[in-house]
Design an enzyme around this catalytic site. Structure first.
Site, PDB file in Angstrom:
ATOM      1  N   SER A 207       0.861  -1.176   0.000  1.00 37.11           N
ATOM      2  CA  SER A 207       0.000   0.000   0.000  1.00 37.11           C
ATOM      3  C   SER A 207       0.894   1.222   0.000  1.00 37.11           C
ATOM      4  O   SER A 207       2.085   1.135   0.260  1.00 37.11           O
ATOM      5  CB  SER A 207      -0.877   0.007   1.236  1.00 37.11           C
ATOM      6  OG  SER A 207      -0.073   0.324   2.344  1.00 37.11           O
ATOM      7  N   LYS A 208       0.280   2.344  -0.294  1.00 39.62           N
ATOM      8  CA  LYS A 208       1.052   3.575  -0.365  1.00 39.62           C
ATOM      9  C   LYS A 208       1.905   3.707   0.915  1.00 39.62           C
ATOM     10  O   LYS A 208       3.092   3.987   0.855  1.00 39.62           O
ATOM     11  CB  LYS A 208       0.081   4.747  -0.488  1.00 39.62           C
ATOM     12  CG  LYS A 208       0.731   5.984  -1.020  1.00 39.62           C
ATOM     13  CD  LYS A 208       0.495   6.158  -2.513  1.00 39.62           C
ATOM     14  CE  LYS A 208       1.160   7.419  -3.015  1.00 39.62           C
ATOM     15  NZ  LYS A 208       2.216   7.215  -3.947  1.00 39.62           N
ATOM     16  N   ARG A 209       1.271   3.448   2.027  1.00 40.12           N
ATOM     17  CA  ARG A 209       2.002   3.636   3.281  1.00 40.12           C
ATOM     18  C   ARG A 209       3.137   2.639   3.453  1.00 40.12           C
ATOM     19  O   ARG A 209       4.250   2.988   3.771  1.00 40.12           O
ATOM     20  CB  ARG A 209       1.054   3.567   4.480  1.00 40.12           C
ATOM     21  CG  ARG A 209       0.404   4.894   4.743  1.00 40.12           C
ATOM     22  CD  ARG A 209      -0.316   4.911   6.057  1.00 40.12           C
ATOM     23  NE  ARG A 209       0.561   4.617   7.180  1.00 40.12           N
ATOM     24  CZ  ARG A 209       0.130   4.223   8.354  1.00 40.12           C
ATOM     25  NH1 ARG A 209      -1.149   4.040   8.548  1.00 40.12           N
ATOM     26  NH2 ARG A 209       0.962   3.992   9.338  1.00 40.12           N
TER      27      ARG A 209
END
Ligand code: GLU
Length: 443
Positions: A207-209
């Site tokens: 995920s982006k994070r």
């Protein structure tokens, strides 16, 4: 299949300076570096800074610094796209003149052909064919005068004689655009290798994070650059044999771009931990000591101010000798140093071995105190103490009754190195102080 041109191999890493270098970027840089060096070619760095809105100050320096930490030294000076605006304009002009592009009131757009199939051979994925139909016209030069990635990367790859473009697979779907642009400009296509996605351990695209794991965070946590690089090398590539630990030199010899997998690569920090531990274990104690000192200085941690601080260098050396085989990352060290440098705080329940009563613990600790008092400072060594205590422990039905309360009293921890190692490091005076303190707790 790799087509080896007669020409010198040239690869490039082309980050956008929009933040820190992330793990995925490091992998791309590494594979480009390995492939170029393997063939005696050139590895270039190109800063793709034409998106002026997303530009982050200091990002370029950060990326370069990180590449150097990992030994991924690039050839020539880095190229900066923002300094080449006039060149892109010329190419855009050429496309306008030949009718392959048009100007609307905000930008210059490329006229995307609607017939035919865009086909190319990818080193990782083999033949890829995508229909041109449905691909929209796209901007090549924006109203601010800056080119888009679509135009700029093609111009630069051409002008710097890049032979192999190695980058993330997210660019595959735009290949019809790039192929059409090459054709319109009369340029030869480079060879492409599109690298697999990075997945988390649940096999979902990072995920982006999660994906925005800045490489620098790992270094800050005390992972060794060589372990991180080794780990990253195996995100999508594996040798045919079982080898897992590689130096950069070995990677240059053994890496095979054509063996990069198509399927997503799992980003598993447990594996990274294992790898880091391996690297620490394989180091000489002297090297470990120097690296720890450097880490302390780099991260500016007061617990690492070893000389002049609570611990002498000699003591730190001893601690490292004991901890080397247990250590996963350097960020565990402040706590360990703290344990050796400061009287531990803990609840009396920690001292309990099985169903021993407070009274029994007290007796056990008092016996330990007496045994220790009888040993001279000079003989206060792990081997000597071990001999004495193991002999004495024979008179207990369970040697834990003698050794557990002492070890817990010395460390203040459920898990720690063995009691004799701790005794030697702490020395006679401090060891006795800690045991007396524990005895008080039992009363
Ligand atoms: N600037 C692009 C990126 O950061 C580079 C892609 C490429 O290597 O062509 O993803």
């Amino acid at each position: 299949m790799i087509k080896l041109f007669q020409k010198k191999i040239v690869t490039r890493f082309a980050p956008s300076p929009t933040g820190f270098l992330h793990v995925g970027g490091l992998r791309t840089a590494l594979y480009n570096y390995l492939f170029a060096k393997q063939y005696g070619g050139k590895f270039l760095l190109r800063i793709e800074d034409t998106d002026r809105v997303r530009l982050v100050e200091g990002a370029e320096e950060g990326i370069i610094k990180t590449l150097h930490v990992f030994g991924l030294n690039f050839d020539e000076k880095q190229m900066r796209q923002s300094e080449r605006i006039e060149i892109y304009k010329k190419y855009a002009q050429r496309l306008l003149e030949q009718g392959s592009a048009y100007e609307d009131n905000v930008a210059i757009r490329f006229k995307m052909p609607q017939e035919g199939i865009a086909q190319f051979t990818d080193i990782v994925r083999n033949v890829i064919a995508i229909e041109n139909k449905g691909q929209e016209d796209f901007v090549i030069l924006k109203s601010d005068g800056y080119p888009t990635y679509n135009l700029a990367h093609i111009v630069d790859d051409h002008e710097t004689n890049v032979t192999h473009v190695i980058r993330g697979e997210e660019f595959i779907s735009s290949m019809p655009k790039y192929i059409a642009l090459h054709k319109a400009l009369g340029l030869e296509l480079p060879q492409y290798a599109h690298l697999p996605l990075l997945l988390n351990t649940k096999r979902v695209k990072l995920s982006k994070r999660e994906g925005e794991v800045a490489v620098y965070d790992f270094l800050d946590k005390g992972y060794l650059p060589e372990a991180v690089l080794n780990f990253v090398a195996l995100l999508g590539w594996h040798p045919k044999d079982e080898q897992e630990i590689f130096s950069l030199e070995e990677l240059i010899k053994k890496f095979r771009i054509e063996d990069v997998q198509k399927s997503g690569a799992i980003f598993d920090t447990i594996k990274l931990d294992w790898m880091n531990k391996e690297y620490i274990k394989r180091m000489s104690l002297e090297t470990l000591f120097e690296r720890v000192k450097k880490y302390g200085a780099d991260t500016d941690q007061s617990d690492f101010k070893i000389s002049g601080g609570a611990l002498t260098e000699e003591k730190v050396f001893k601690i490292l000798a004991v901890e080397q085989s247990r250590l996963t990352v350097f960020s565990e060290l402040p706590q360990i140093f703290f344990m050796f440098g400061t009287m531990p705080e803990y609840d009396v329940s920690l001292l309990h071995w099985k169903d021993m009563s407070n009274e029994e613990i007290k007796n056990s600790l008092e016996l330990s105190v007496n045994l220790l008092k009888a040993v001279s400072e000079n003989n206060f060594t792990k081997e000597n103490l071990e001999k004495i205590f193991l002999e004495k422990a024979k008179s207990f039905k369970d040697r834990g009754e003698l050794l557990w309360p002492m070890r817990a009293a010395l460390s203040g921890k459920k898990a720690s190195p063995g009691p004799f190692e701790i005794l030697e490091i702490l020395g006679k005076k401090e060891s006795l102080k800690r045991l007396e303190n524990a005895i008080k707790k039992t009363c």
